[in-house]
Structures are given as C-alpha cells and as structure tokens.
Design a protein around this motif. Structure first.
Motif, PDB file in Angstrom:
ATOM      1  N   UNK A  48      31.013  46.183 -42.656  1.00 36.84           N
ATOM      2  CA  UNK A  48      29.970  45.768 -43.179  1.00 36.84           C
ATOM      3  C   UNK A  48      29.340  47.037 -44.019  1.00 36.84           C
ATOM      4  N   UNK A  49      29.064  47.986 -43.233  1.00 37.98           N
ATOM      5  CA  UNK A  49      28.455  49.259 -43.944  1.00 37.98           C
ATOM      6  C   UNK A  49      29.411  49.837 -44.908  1.00 37.98           C
ATOM      7  N   UNK A  50      30.792  49.872 -44.732  1.00 40.43           N
ATOM      8  CA  UNK A  50      31.621  50.175 -45.862  1.00 40.43           C
ATOM      9  C   UNK A  50      31.511  49.319 -47.148  1.00 40.43           C
ATOM     10  N   UNK A  57      28.094  51.259 -55.032  1.00 43.89           N
ATOM     11  CA  UNK A  57      28.731  52.037 -56.030  1.00 43.89           C
ATOM     12  C   UNK A  57      29.225  51.276 -57.226  1.00 43.89           C
ATOM     13  N   UNK A  58      29.524  49.771 -57.225  1.00 43.01           N
ATOM     14  CA  UNK A  58      29.704  48.961 -58.089  1.00 43.01           C
ATOM     15  C   UNK A  58      28.664  48.983 -59.199  1.00 43.01           C
ATOM     16  N   UNK A  59      27.265  49.181 -58.757  1.00 42.14           N
ATOM     17  CA  UNK A  59      26.216  48.873 -59.524  1.00 42.14           C
ATOM     18  C   UNK A  59      25.994  47.656 -60.133  1.00 42.14           C
ATOM     19  N   UNK A  60      26.294  46.518 -59.797  1.00 38.93           N
ATOM     20  CA  UNK A  60      26.230  45.150 -60.310  1.00 38.93           C
ATOM     21  C   UNK A  60      25.352  44.666 -59.704  1.00 38.93           C
ATOM     22  N   UNK A  61      24.243  43.987 -60.527  1.00 41.65           N
ATOM     23  CA  UNK A  61      23.043  43.282 -59.766  1.00 41.65           C
ATOM     24  C   UNK A  61      23.518  42.380 -58.653  1.00 41.65           C
ATOM     25  N   UNK A  62      22.639  42.147 -57.558  1.00 44.39           N
ATOM     26  CA  UNK A  62      23.315  41.473 -56.598  1.00 44.39           C
ATOM     27  C   UNK A  62      22.248  40.645 -55.956  1.00 44.39           C
TER      28      UNK A  62
ATOM     29  N   UNK B  31      21.024  45.405 -46.185  1.00 43.95           N
ATOM     30  CA  UNK B  31      21.791  45.227 -47.336  1.00 43.95           C
ATOM     31  C   UNK B  31      20.777  45.039 -48.867  1.00 43.95           C
ATOM     32  N   UNK B  32      19.929  44.161 -48.435  1.00 43.47           N
ATOM     33  CA  UNK B  32      18.951  43.689 -49.666  1.00 43.47           C
ATOM     34  C   UNK B  32      18.118  44.888 -50.084  1.00 43.47           C
ATOM     35  N   UNK B  33      17.758  45.911 -49.321  1.00 45.91           N
ATOM     36  CA  UNK B  33      16.909  47.005 -49.494  1.00 45.91           C
ATOM     37  C   UNK B  33      17.966  48.038 -50.565  1.00 45.91           C
ATOM     38  N   UNK B  34      19.137  48.150 -49.875  1.00 42.48           N
ATOM     39  CA  UNK B  34      20.193  49.079 -50.502  1.00 42.48           C
ATOM     40  C   UNK B  34      20.392  48.763 -51.921  1.00 42.48           C
ATOM     41  N   UNK B  35      20.770  47.435 -51.953  1.00 39.60           N
ATOM     42  CA  UNK B  35      21.180  46.784 -53.289  1.00 39.60           C
ATOM     43  C   UNK B  35      20.002  46.425 -54.304  1.00 39.60           C
ATOM     44  N   UNK B  36      18.975  46.577 -53.897  1.00 39.02           N
ATOM     45  CA  UNK B  36      17.620  45.939 -54.544  1.00 39.02           C
ATOM     46  C   UNK B  36      17.599  44.804 -54.889  1.00 39.02           C
ATOM     47  N   UNK B  37      18.119  43.852 -54.031  1.00 39.77           N
ATOM     48  CA  UNK B  37      18.256  42.462 -54.240  1.00 39.77           C
ATOM     49  C   UNK B  37      16.873  41.713 -53.879  1.00 39.77           C
ATOM     50  N   UNK B  38      16.650  40.771 -54.993  1.00 43.14           N
ATOM     51  CA  UNK B  38      15.413  40.101 -54.937  1.00 43.14           C
ATOM     52  C   UNK B  38      15.553  38.722 -54.067  1.00 43.14           C
ATOM     53  N   UNK B  39      16.754  38.404 -53.797  1.00 47.35           N
ATOM     54  CA  UNK B  39      17.287  37.053 -53.523  1.00 47.35           C
ATOM     55  C   UNK B  39      18.011  37.362 -51.942  1.00 47.35           C
ATOM     56  N   UNK B  40      17.601  36.743 -50.815  1.00 47.55           N
ATOM     57  CA  UNK B  40      18.317  36.582 -49.805  1.00 47.55           C
ATOM     58  C   UNK B  40      18.739  35.238 -49.232  1.00 47.55           C
ATOM     59  N   UNK B  41      19.519  34.670 -49.684  1.00 53.24           N
ATOM     60  CA  UNK B  41      19.924  33.400 -49.327  1.00 53.24           C
ATOM     61  C   UNK B  41      20.009  33.051 -47.860  1.00 53.24           C
TER      62      UNK B  41
END
Lengths: 72, 207
Positions: A48-50, A57-62, B31-41
């Motif tokens: 998970x963490x990796x 790093x990919x910088x794609x909206x998620x 994970x949501x915090x790290x990626x700045x995600x506004x959606x958590x399904x």
C-alpha cells in the motif's frame, strides 16, 4: 484518443497498490489526454504505502476507493 | 471491511475485526489526504440473509465512527456469490446516507444486476439517481440479463449493458468523472477499453 482536443468527458481507470505496470500505462494515457483521473484502490497490505508513493509521484488527479468486504 | 455487518462472514473475534476496520479507514483517509482526493468511494457491504434491517441499523454506527465529507456511497448489486449486498438503488442509498453522506457513486453494471434480479426496468431505476448528488460513475459491462457483476469489457460479445441509456446519462452529466473498473490483466484491458469507451462515446453520446 491522443488528439482529443476538448474535455468532452472525464474518464479514468482503477489502479491497485503494487501494480506498477498498469500505473505506467495510466501515466502514458494521462499524458496523451486519453484519461483524466485514476481511482486508487486501497488494499491494506505491504504494497500500500509504496503504491501510494508511486501514484503520488504520477501526479494524476485521483479518487480513492475504500477497501471492499473482500479485503478483510 | 464490511461497514453494514462487520462480523458477518468473518470468523475473527470482534475486537480483531474492529481493529482491522480502524486500520483500513486510517489508511484510506491517509491515502485521500496524500493524493488530495475529494472522493472516497465506500461500499455499505454485505449482510447475512434475513438481516437486512440489522444491516440498515448498523451502517449509521459505522458513520458515527468514520464519517468524512469525502465519503461517496456506491450502489451495489442485490446479490453476489449468493450473499446479499446493501445499498442497491437510489432510494436505499439515500436512506443509508442519512443526510450525512452527500456524495454518491453510480455503478452502472451494479444497477443493471439489481434491475435484472428484481425484474425492474433499468432506465427507470437509472432515472431515480437524478435525485442524488452523483459525483462519480463506475463503468464496466455485464452479461445480457445477468444478476452477477463480472467487470466484463465494454465490447464483450455477451455484454448486455444498455449503452444507449448509460451514455445518454454520461452525455447529460459529462463533467462527472467516469472510472473504468477492471481487476485482472488491467494494463492490457485498460489500453483497449479506453479506446472502446471513446468509440462508444461517439456512437451513443457524442456531439
């Protein structure tokens, strides 16, 4: 797909932690503007963490998907 | 983790299950915090046959502990592999949300499985999602008439999802993100399915 000029739709694909091959493809698709986002599937475990670092790093909206019932 | 019935289908002691859920949600929010995600399904989960009411009562207790405004509740098929799942249609999602969750994920094949199982009209049940704040779509395919979610490719020869209805909705809500969901051989599948989606968009929902 790469010549899509306008944001007609907002398409994404799901990636699981540790699936570096799929993430690499999705980075290419994002750079081609064939996709606009990814969904990161949270699966508790050693990858998970990796996996999260790689997606960061990919910088794609998620978007995030919380673990399923099948994930324990 | 299984919000609506944490101990169902799980032989571990309840404290161990609760610890696992705590860890899973902590990792999810991180994970949501790290990626700045506004959606958590989030899936409401599965329950034991005959315990629908108990599952409806248990889910709010999960929200009491883990509510976050980014939680996005997804519709699930009525059944999978013989066990019942919670949150099958727009009305039930709204009940489960309880005025707290205000983001929803519409999974098209899940809804088709539900309407096939119940003998309902897919388009009518799809229309009911207009009353919800849908912020994400999930898309794959199902076999024609099937009640089982298999995450089939969009152009699978046995696929039966009503693309006219699906892409009609996507056209009406083109700013809502649509996520393709495949689990096996994802790299090869996505490389092709992204192109298939583009073709279907033009065929059914393009300008």
């Amino acid at each position: 797909m790469g010549d899509r000029q306008l944001a007609d739709y907002n398409l994404g694909c799901t990636v699981r932690p540790g699936d570096a091959a799929t993430l690499a493809l999705l980075v290419d698709l994002y750079e081609e503007r064939a996709i606009d986002h990814i969904q990161f599937q949270v699966i508790p475990g050693e990858n998970l963490r990796k996996g999260l670092e790689a997606v960061t790093e990919a910088g794609i909206p998620a978007a995030i998907h919380a673990p399923y019932h099948s994930h324990g | 983790m299984n919000p609506c019935a944490p101990a169902a289908y799980d032989s571990r002691p309840l404290p161990d299950i609760e610890a696992h859920v705590e860890e899973a949600m902590t990792l999810t929010f991180e994970a949501a915090d790290t990626l700045g995600a506004g959606i958590i399904v989030l899936h409401a989960g599965r329950y034991l046959p005959g315990e629908h009411a108990a599952a409806m009562e248990e889910f709010p207790r999960f929200l009491d502990r883990y509510f976050d405004p980014r939680l996005t509740l997804e519709n699930l098929p009525t059944v999978y592999a013989g066990y019942p799942l919670l949150g099958n249609d727009a009305q039930e999602l709204e009940l489960l949300a309880g005025g707290r969750i205000d983001q929803f994920c519409l999974d098209f094949p899940h809804l088709a499985c539900t309407t096939n199982y119940r003998g309902q009209v897919f388009v009518e049940e799809l229309e009911r999602f207009e009353s919800l704040n849908v912020t994400l779509h999930h898309l794959s395919n199902i076999r024609r008439g099937s009640i089982t979610d298999e995450h089939l490719e969009l152009d699978h020869p046995d696929g039966g999802l009503d693309f006219a209805a699906v892409f009609g909705r996507l056209r009406q809500h083109r700013t809502i993100p649509t996520t393709l969901e495949y689990k096996e051989n994802a790299r090869e599948v996505y490389a092709r399915q992204v192109r298939v989606f583009s073709r279907l968009w033009e065929e059914y929902g393009g300008r």
